[in-house]
Design an enzyme around this catalytic site. Structure first.
Site, PDB file in Angstrom:
ATOM      1  N   GLU A  70       0.828  -1.216   0.000  1.00 46.44           N
ATOM      2  CA  GLU A  70       0.000   0.000   0.000  1.00 46.44           C
ATOM      3  C   GLU A  70       0.863   1.266   0.000  1.00 46.44           C
ATOM      4  O   GLU A  70       2.076   1.208   0.256  1.00 46.44           O
ATOM      5  CB  GLU A  70      -0.931   0.000   1.214  1.00 46.44           C
ATOM      6  CG  GLU A  70      -0.202   0.053   2.558  1.00 46.44           C
ATOM      7  CD  GLU A  70      -1.051   0.670   3.679  1.00 46.44           C
ATOM      8  OE1 GLU A  70      -1.529   1.811   3.525  1.00 46.44           O
ATOM      9  OE2 GLU A  70      -1.197  -0.005   4.710  1.00 46.44           O
TER      10      GLU A  70
ATOM     11  N   LYS B 126      -3.196  -1.699  15.832  1.00 47.47           N
ATOM     12  CA  LYS B 126      -2.787  -0.867  16.976  1.00 47.47           C
ATOM     13  C   LYS B 126      -3.960  -0.687  17.925  1.00 47.47           C
ATOM     14  O   LYS B 126      -5.109  -0.632  17.490  1.00 47.47           O
ATOM     15  CB  LYS B 126      -2.381   0.517  16.467  1.00 47.47           C
ATOM     16  CG  LYS B 126      -1.129   0.537  15.647  1.00 47.47           C
ATOM     17  CD  LYS B 126      -0.624   1.976  15.530  1.00 47.47           C
ATOM     18  CE  LYS B 126       0.662   2.027  14.749  1.00 47.47           C
ATOM     19  NZ  LYS B 126       0.462   2.217  13.302  1.00 47.47           N
TER      20      LYS B 126
HETATM   21  N1  PSU Z   1      -2.864   1.740  10.773  1.00 53.90           N
HETATM   22  C1  PSU Z   1      -1.525   1.752  10.936  1.00 53.90           C
HETATM   23  N2  PSU Z   1      -0.756   2.280   9.968  1.00 53.90           N
HETATM   24  C2  PSU Z   1      -1.290   2.822   8.816  1.00 53.90           C
HETATM   25  C3  PSU Z   1      -2.698   2.788   8.653  1.00 53.90           C
HETATM   26  C4  PSU Z   1      -3.438   2.251   9.647  1.00 53.90           C
HETATM   27  O1  PSU Z   1      -1.049   1.268  11.944  1.00 53.90           O
HETATM   28  O2  PSU Z   1      -0.542   3.313   7.959  1.00 53.90           O
HETATM   29  C5  PSU Z   1      -3.295   3.323   7.386  1.00 53.90           C
HETATM   30  C6  PSU Z   1      -3.542   2.173   6.390  1.00 53.90           C
HETATM   31  O3  PSU Z   1      -3.394   2.668   5.080  1.00 53.90           O
HETATM   32  C7  PSU Z   1      -4.990   1.838   6.661  1.00 53.90           C
HETATM   33  C8  PSU Z   1      -5.573   3.201   6.909  1.00 53.90           C
HETATM   34  O4  PSU Z   1      -5.636   1.185   5.578  1.00 53.90           O
HETATM   35  O5  PSU Z   1      -4.581   3.881   7.660  1.00 53.90           O
HETATM   36  C9  PSU Z   1      -6.881   3.134   7.653  1.00 53.90           C
HETATM   37  O6  PSU Z   1      -7.432   4.407   7.705  1.00 53.90           O
HETATM   38  P1  PSU Z   1      -8.939   4.568   8.226  1.00 53.90           P
HETATM   39  O7  PSU Z   1      -8.900   4.189   9.673  1.00 53.90           O
HETATM   40  O8  PSU Z   1      -9.234   6.021   8.023  1.00 53.90           O
HETATM   41  O9  PSU Z   1      -9.782   3.673   7.388  1.00 53.90           O
END
Ligand code: PSU
Ligand code: MN
Length: 309
Positions: free
Chosen positions: A27, A162
């Site tokens: 990603e 996390k």
């Molecule tokens: N959690 C992490 N590192 C990240 C992300 C999430 O520990 O880089 C990033 C990933 O790209 C994940 C996105 O798909 O954040 C999720 O965002 P949201 O919670 O807004 O869907």
């Protein structure tokens, strides 16, 4: 529907797919929003190298000039890393706007799965996935990543989630949507920076060949949808649970005070945690991504062997 007309597959990735060779998707939100420059670019390039060393072809995914890209050049990775949070974070709902307007976007887990699937890539390595946020019973903040895992047939190798998230609710959501959560060599869901979270995974698998077979069978049976592999951070790079949990609690409290919401929540929390823990959390983050890249490459190789029969 004609989504393929919006897709560009890099020649090396295209050749590997045509020959049935293993390919691993990566990603780009982790590059633009997940880590600071220049460590983000160094890590992204190193992850690609690790995937090659383990016998697979890397395909870093993004939206560039309104095109869905499977496989980026070094220059494109450098551009995303330098531009950082000025690049739009692109989840499923953002894709039509970015494509229609010819814009750039860094792909989350959800959009990386969508583009990987379009390209024919079945295995994807990352750091952490989105999930059900703490307080979601009030905010309804549930990452679109979970909905994508429910529907899109891609295996996502992560280091768990996390504890900015409510891990218990995240597991409940995945269960409801029929997404197997597999611990690699563990019965416990790892919590990204630490190997333990206090939550059990559905199944423990110790062997990449069995991970590949499980995913293969899921698709072969017509069940569709994704699979989440949670690979614990190597012991030597894991963080002290009290230190990291204190930083996470502080970050979550500050986000609430400042009224941060929507797509900004996750990037805000990630940046805050990094500030509070200095370089320690970044070093751990980089190592766990390397570890996931190794496992994903090995699993992709097993999956190619299975598909060839
Ligand atoms: N959690 C992490 N590192 C990240 C992300 C999430 O520990 O880089 C990033 C990933 O790209 C994940 C996105 O798909 O954040 C999720 O965002 P949201 O919670 O807004 O869907
Ligand atoms: Mn959200």
């Amino acid at each position: 529907m004609n989504m393929n007309k919006y897709l560009d597959i890099a020649p090396e990735v295209q050749e590997a797919l045509a020959a049935g060779k293993p390919v691993v998707a990566l990603e780009s939100t982790i590059i633009s929003h997940g880590m600071p420059y220049p460590q983000n670019v160094e890590t992204a390039l190193q992850v690609e190298a690790i995937i090659r060393e383990n016998g697979a072809v890397p395909a870093t995914i993004a939206v560039l000039g309104g095109r869905l890209k499977a496989g980026l050049s070094k220059e494109e990775i450098d551009y995303l890393g330098k531009t950082g949070t000025a690049v739009a974070k692109a989840s499923r709902r953002d894709l039509p706007v970015l494509v229609a307007e010819g814009r750039d976007g860094a792909t989350t887990v959800a959009t990386t799965m969508i583009i990987a699937n379009l390209a024919g890539i079945q295995v994807f390595a990352t750091g952490g996935v989105g999930g059900v946020h703490r307080g979601a019973e009030v905010t309804m903040d549930v990452s679109a990543d979970l909905e994508e895992l429910a529907h899109t047939p891609v295996m996502v190798v992560c280091a768990g989630a996390k504890s900015i998230l409510d891990l218990g609710l995240t597991l409940e959501y995945l269960e409801t949507h029929g997404v197997p959560v597999i611990g690699y060599g563990t019965e416990e869901l790892p919590a990204f920076y630490t190997r333990k979270s206090g939550f059990k995974v559905d199944y423990r698998i110790d062997d990449p060949a069995l991970l590949a077979k499980t995913f293969y069978v899921k698709q072969d049976m017509g069940l569709g949808g994704g699979m989440l592999v949670a690979n614990p951070i190597p012991e030597e790079f894991s963080m002290d649970a009290d230190v990291i949990n204190k930083a996470i609690d502080e970050a979550v409290a500050e986000a609430k005070t400042l009224g941060i919401h929507g797509k900004d929540t996750t990037p805000f929390l990630l940046a805050k945690i990094k500030d509070l823990t200095g370089g320690d959390s970044l070093a751990s983050n980089i190592q766990l991504v390397f570890n996931n890249a190794r496992l994903a490459a090995k699993t992709a190789a097993e999956l190619s062997a299975l598909a060839k029969g």
